[in-house]
Design a protein around this motif. Sequence first.
Motif, short mmCIF file in Angstrom:
data_model
loop_
_atom_site.label_atom_id
_atom_site.label_comp_id
_atom_site.label_asym_id
_atom_site.label_seq_id
_atom_site.Cartn_x
_atom_site.Cartn_y
_atom_site.Cartn_z
N GLN A 140 54.59 53.46 48.41
CA GLN A 140 53.31 54.03 48.84
C GLN A 140 52.20 53.54 47.92
O GLN A 140 52.39 53.35 46.72
N SER A 141 51.04 53.33 48.52
CA SER A 141 49.88 52.87 47.76
C SER A 141 48.64 53.60 48.26
O SER A 141 48.74 54.51 49.08
N SER A 142 47.50 53.21 47.77
CA SER A 142 46.24 53.83 48.20
C SER A 142 45.23 52.72 48.48
O SER A 142 45.43 51.57 48.11
N GLY A 143 44.17 53.09 49.15
CA GLY A 143 43.11 52.12 49.41
C GLY A 143 43.33 51.31 50.67
O GLY A 143 44.18 51.62 51.51
N LYS A 144 42.55 50.26 50.78
CA LYS A 144 42.54 49.42 51.97
C LYS A 144 43.92 48.80 52.22
O LYS A 144 44.56 48.29 51.30
N GLY A 145 44.37 48.88 53.44
CA GLY A 145 45.65 48.27 53.81
C GLY A 145 46.87 49.07 53.45
O GLY A 145 47.99 48.59 53.61
N ARG A 146 46.71 50.30 53.00
CA ARG A 146 47.86 51.08 52.53
C ARG A 146 48.85 51.38 53.65
O ARG A 146 50.05 51.50 53.41
N TYR A 147 48.36 51.51 54.89
CA TYR A 147 49.25 51.85 55.99
C TYR A 147 49.85 50.62 56.68
O TYR A 147 50.99 50.66 57.14
N ILE A 148 49.09 49.54 56.75
CA ILE A 148 49.61 48.36 57.43
C ILE A 148 50.46 47.48 56.51
O ILE A 148 51.05 46.51 56.97
N GLN A 149 50.52 47.83 55.22
CA GLN A 149 51.34 47.02 54.31
C GLN A 149 52.80 47.02 54.73
O GLN A 149 53.52 46.04 54.50
N TYR A 150 53.24 48.09 55.37
CA TYR A 150 54.65 48.20 55.74
C TYR A 150 55.05 47.18 56.81
O TYR A 150 55.96 46.36 56.58
N PRO A 151 54.40 47.18 57.98
CA PRO A 151 54.80 46.17 58.97
C PRO A 151 54.50 44.74 58.53
O PRO A 151 55.26 43.82 58.83
N PHE A 152 53.41 44.56 57.77
CA PHE A 152 53.08 43.22 57.31
C PHE A 152 54.13 42.70 56.33
O PHE A 152 54.35 41.49 56.23
N SER A 153 54.79 43.60 55.60
CA SER A 153 55.81 43.17 54.64
C SER A 153 57.03 42.59 55.33
O SER A 153 57.79 41.82 54.74
N GLN A 154 57.25 42.96 56.59
CA GLN A 154 58.42 42.48 57.33
C GLN A 154 58.08 41.31 58.24
O GLN A 154 58.93 40.46 58.51
N ALA A 155 56.86 41.25 58.71
CA ALA A 155 56.47 40.24 59.70
C ALA A 155 55.96 38.98 59.00
O ALA A 155 54.78 38.64 59.10
N LEU A 156 56.83 38.31 58.30
CA LEU A 156 56.47 37.05 57.69
C LEU A 156 56.76 35.94 58.69
O LEU A 156 55.95 35.62 59.53
N LEU A 157 57.94 35.37 58.65
CA LEU A 157 58.33 34.34 59.61
C LEU A 157 59.17 34.98 60.71
O LEU A 157 60.07 35.77 60.42
N ASN A 158 58.90 34.63 61.96
CA ASN A 158 59.74 35.14 63.03
C ASN A 158 60.97 34.24 63.18
O ASN A 158 61.15 33.27 62.44
N LYS A 159 61.83 34.55 64.15
CA LYS A 159 63.09 33.82 64.30
C LYS A 159 62.86 32.34 64.56
O LYS A 159 63.57 31.49 64.02
N GLU A 160 61.88 32.02 65.42
CA GLU A 160 61.61 30.62 65.71
C GLU A 160 61.07 29.91 64.48
O GLU A 160 61.42 28.75 64.20
N ASP A 161 60.21 30.58 63.70
CA ASP A 161 59.70 30.00 62.46
C ASP A 161 60.85 29.71 61.50
O ASP A 161 60.89 28.66 60.85
N LEU A 162 61.78 30.66 61.38
CA LEU A 162 62.90 30.49 60.47
C LEU A 162 63.78 29.31 60.87
O LEU A 162 64.28 28.57 60.01
N ARG A 163 63.98 29.13 62.17
CA ARG A 163 64.76 27.98 62.61
C ARG A 163 64.11 26.66 62.18
O ARG A 163 64.79 25.69 61.86
#
Length: 287
Positions: free
Chosen positions: A138-161
Motif C-alpha cells: 500500500q502507498s499514498s498519493g498519485k497512482g496509489r490505486y492503479i499501481q496494482y494492475p499496472f504492476s502485473q500488466a507489463l508484457l502480455n503473452k504475445e509480447d513474451l513470445r
Amino acid sequence: MLYQNFNQYIKTKFFPPGKRGETILFSVDETIITEFLNKENITGKTFQRTIAYELKDWSITRANENYFGLCAIQIFMVSQMQDDVEYSAREYNPRLADFLRIDTNTLQKLYADNQDTIWEKLKQYAGENDYRINIPGQSSGKGRYIQYPFSQALLNKEDLRKTSILFQRIGVTPSEYIPFEDFALLIKATERESGMPGRYNKIKNKLLNDRGDTMPLYQQIYDYFINEWDGTYPSGQQQNTSGKGKKKAQKTATSIFLKTYTTLWYSMTNLNPSIKYHYHPKDSSAK
C-alpha cells in the motif's frame, strides 16, 4: 452468476496447484478474455454488460476468494492501453469506469473502499499457497490505486513470445539454467540491438520514469524463460543448437558477457578502461 464463473476461470487459469512454488505471470490480455467468452458462449458485449452489473458496488469480491476476477479485469484494461501513446491514471481510470458503466467519481469511491483490501487478499492468498507474485504494498498519493494492475500488466503473452528473439541473441536454450542476475545483464546488454517492438521499449521507459528500475520487466522475461518458453521463436523456427548456429550463439553470448562484466567492473572501480594498469606486489623485504 457470470462474475463467479469468470472469477473461478481466472483462479484456475493462473493459480493451478501445479504452479505452486513458481512465479505467476498474471498477464490478462485479449487471448485470456476470448477464451472465457468462447467457454461461456457469450459475446464481449454480454460479458461487459453482465460483469458491470454484478460489480456495481464490488461487494461481491468480499466473498471467499472472489477477488481474482476483478483483479483480472483491472489488469486486462491496462493491457488494452499498451498500444496507446500514453497510458497512466489519467487515461486508465476513465477506461475502467467506462467498462464498468460508472463515472470516475464512483470509481474513486470504490477504490477508496475496496482496492487495497482486494489486492492485499490476493497477495495473502499467493503467499499462503506458495505462489510467487510481485504485488506492491500500500502507498499514498498519485497512482496509489492503479499501481496494482499496472504492476502485473507489463508484457502480455504475445509480447513474451517475442522476447525469444533475445534468448536467441544471447545463445540460451530451454534446458539451460542461468542465474537471474546474469540473465538480466545479458538481456540489458543486447536488447537495443535485437529489434524488440516499440511496446517493449514503452513499458521499459515507463518503469524507468515511474520507479527508476527496469528489473520487474527482466524478472517477467526471466520467469517466462524458466517456466514457459519451449524453444520456439515468433517465426515458429526451433533454435539451431548444432554446428555453426550453436557456435555463433555461444560466441555472441560470451562476447556480451565479457563486454558487460568489463564495463561493470570498470564502473565499480572507477578505473579508466583506456589505461593499462599494472599490479606491483608490496616488497616483502620492506620494513
